[in-house]
Design a protein around this motif. Sequence first.
Motif, PDB file in Angstrom:
ATOM      1  N   PRO A 288       1.263  -1.124  -0.369  1.00 22.14           N
ATOM      2  CA  PRO A 288       0.256  -0.020   0.047  1.00 22.14           C
ATOM      3  C   PRO A 288       1.105   1.306  -0.188  1.00 22.14           C
ATOM      4  O   PRO A 288       2.282   1.630   0.772  1.00 22.14           O
ATOM      5  N   VAL A 289      -0.032   2.269  -0.610  1.00 24.41           N
ATOM      6  CA  VAL A 289       0.748   3.340  -0.617  1.00 24.41           C
ATOM      7  C   VAL A 289       0.494   4.197   0.044  1.00 24.41           C
ATOM      8  O   VAL A 289      -1.410   4.757   0.155  1.00 24.41           O
ATOM      9  N   ASP A 290       0.831   6.048   0.149  1.00 20.99           N
ATOM     10  CA  ASP A 290       0.098   6.635   1.096  1.00 20.99           C
ATOM     11  C   ASP A 290      -1.254   7.926   0.302  1.00 20.99           C
ATOM     12  O   ASP A 290      -1.531   8.264   0.643  1.00 20.99           O
ATOM     13  N   ASN A 291      -0.216   7.636  -0.944  1.00 24.68           N
ATOM     14  CA  ASN A 291      -0.994   9.072  -2.205  1.00 24.68           C
ATOM     15  C   ASN A 291      -1.720   8.604  -3.358  1.00 24.68           C
ATOM     16  O   ASN A 291      -0.158   8.344  -4.051  1.00 24.68           O
ATOM     17  N   MET A 292      -2.321   8.333  -3.300  1.00 23.67           N
ATOM     18  CA  MET A 292      -2.534   7.107  -4.863  1.00 23.67           C
ATOM     19  C   MET A 292      -2.223   8.246  -5.695  1.00 23.67           C
ATOM     20  O   MET A 292      -2.082   8.160  -7.599  1.00 23.67           O
ATOM     21  N   ASP A 293      -2.529   9.459  -5.327  1.00 22.68           N
ATOM     22  CA  ASP A 293      -2.482  10.519  -6.722  1.00 22.68           C
ATOM     23  C   ASP A 293      -0.781  10.469  -7.323  1.00 22.68           C
ATOM     24  O   ASP A 293      -0.529  11.397  -8.546  1.00 22.68           O
ATOM     25  N   THR A 294      -0.342  10.633  -6.306  1.00 26.64           N
ATOM     26  CA  THR A 294       1.534  10.071  -6.964  1.00 26.64           C
ATOM     27  C   THR A 294       1.474   9.324  -8.460  1.00 26.64           C
ATOM     28  O   THR A 294       2.920   9.254  -8.980  1.00 26.64           O
ATOM     29  N   LEU A 295       0.538   7.930  -8.202  1.00 29.38           N
ATOM     30  CA  LEU A 295       0.534   7.619  -9.409  1.00 29.38           C
ATOM     31  C   LEU A 295      -0.250   6.956 -10.553  1.00 29.38           C
ATOM     32  O   LEU A 295      -0.148   6.295 -11.822  1.00 29.38           O
ATOM     33  N   TRP A 296      -1.162   7.926 -10.677  1.00 31.20           N
ATOM     34  CA  TRP A 296      -2.213   7.856 -11.507  1.00 31.20           C
ATOM     35  C   TRP A 296      -2.847   9.382 -12.225  1.00 31.20           C
ATOM     36  O   TRP A 296      -2.547   9.942 -11.577  1.00 31.20           O
ATOM     37  N   ASN A 297      -3.157   9.437 -13.294  1.00 32.08           N
ATOM     38  CA  ASN A 297      -3.665   9.978 -13.531  1.00 32.08           C
ATOM     39  C   ASN A 297      -5.436  10.565 -13.561  1.00 32.08           C
ATOM     40  O   ASN A 297      -5.836   9.634 -12.905  1.00 32.08           O
ATOM     41  N   ALA A 298      -5.655  11.994 -13.626  1.00 34.96           N
ATOM     42  CA  ALA A 298      -7.451  11.284 -13.544  1.00 34.96           C
ATOM     43  C   ALA A 298      -8.380  10.945 -14.045  1.00 34.96           C
ATOM     44  O   ALA A 298      -9.027  10.624 -13.544  1.00 34.96           O
ATOM     45  N   GLN A 299      -8.132  10.679 -15.554  1.00 34.73           N
ATOM     46  CA  GLN A 299      -8.477   9.985 -15.682  1.00 34.73           C
ATOM     47  C   GLN A 299      -8.526   7.996 -15.635  1.00 34.73           C
ATOM     48  O   GLN A 299      -9.532   7.228 -15.335  1.00 34.73           O
ATOM     49  N   GLU A 300      -7.318   8.022 -15.373  1.00 33.07           N
ATOM     50  CA  GLU A 300      -7.315   6.826 -14.599  1.00 33.07           C
ATOM     51  C   GLU A 300      -7.831   6.263 -13.209  1.00 33.07           C
ATOM     52  O   GLU A 300      -8.242   5.665 -12.785  1.00 33.07           O
ATOM     53  N   LYS A 301      -7.717   7.983 -12.301  1.00 31.93           N
ATOM     54  CA  LYS A 301      -8.458   7.669 -10.899  1.00 31.93           C
ATOM     55  C   LYS A 301      -9.493   7.503 -11.515  1.00 31.93           C
ATOM     56  O   LYS A 301     -10.163   6.566 -10.531  1.00 31.93           O
ATOM     57  N   ALA A 302     -10.349   8.292 -12.472  1.00 32.25           N
ATOM     58  CA  ALA A 302     -11.740   8.125 -12.452  1.00 32.25           C
ATOM     59  C   ALA A 302     -12.548   6.005 -13.131  1.00 32.25           C
ATOM     60  O   ALA A 302     -13.285   6.071 -12.217  1.00 32.25           O
TER      61      ALA A 302
END
Length: 347
Positions: free
Chosen positions: A274-288
């Motif tokens: 696990p990681v503390d912040n997924m926003d460092t790994l995905w872009n906005a489209q991938e997150k959605a």
Amino acid sequence: MSPDHSVSQNLTPKLSDIPVSILDLAPITAEGTAADSLRNTLDLAQHADQWGYNRYWLAEHHNMPGIASSATSVVIGHVAAGTTRIRVGSGGIMLPNHSPLVIAEQFGTLESLFPGRIDLGLGRAPGSDQLTSQALRRGPGSNGMDFPERLNELRNYFNPPATGSSTRVRAIPGEGLNIPIWLLGSSGFSAELSGRLGLPFAFASHFAPEYLLPALEIYRSQFRPSEALAQPYAMIGVSVIVADSDEEARRLATSQEQQFLNLIRGRTGPLQAPVDNMDTLWNAQEKAIVRSKFSYAAVGSPDTVRKILESHLQETGADEMIVSAQVYDHKARLRSYELLAEMFNKK
């Protein structure tokens, strides 16, 4: 061959009204091996046996470095041999990959070894990529459209031949054994087929949540009573991660989010820490995209998860839930399932 439970008809059903089961994808972690994964699978199954879970199912996947259950029937035998009460089965066997006779013999053998404890869940997807499917089938093989014919052939192997029959091919072991057959699906195809055949149906809402309600409606509206089942019986798959706090559960859930992120990027690999912040790994489209696939998931503290699951039960009228938890740390995965068992009053 019918499941051993009928849901309570309370106007406001509770989690304690229905059984809860486990779908284990036998995760191989970044720091682990397949041997570690299979040891963890047996350990989790033994705890689940004690905690009152109803079933323990394993899934067929191939060419996936993060999943150790490719030889699904073998792992089912391993788990059944190490447990005493819990039903053990497939969630599922991908029938287009196999000869129906071989599956009848394999599950006939399992049922002979562990009578009254084996489930045969069947799917029509390949459980792999196209090249791997060709390697499994030694050629183009089936695209899944002949699934009803393969299913009929498989079921016939379990039926004793009629007196005077000239049947030459028989499944031994298998013939005459009462092995519950489930159809699994993530669309309307298996929902309609299982309804018409009067079989129990399990929907993969843990990765196809958008089709859940339409599939359940199709299944129930098409259902015809059979020797296997007098009334519809629907089980829904839910991704559930429970921890002592919402924050910890959300952190644990980043492992499965990374796994699905890699899938949509066309990569496969072991389950990541696990990681503390997924926003460092995905872009906005991938997150959605990832978040949409986990829109039916229940992640959080016991109170949070209980509210989500009660809402799912109220919305779907499910007769049973089967839960998957792609958690990196084995102790944390055990803790998640222990807390969940308490939630269903099974422990």
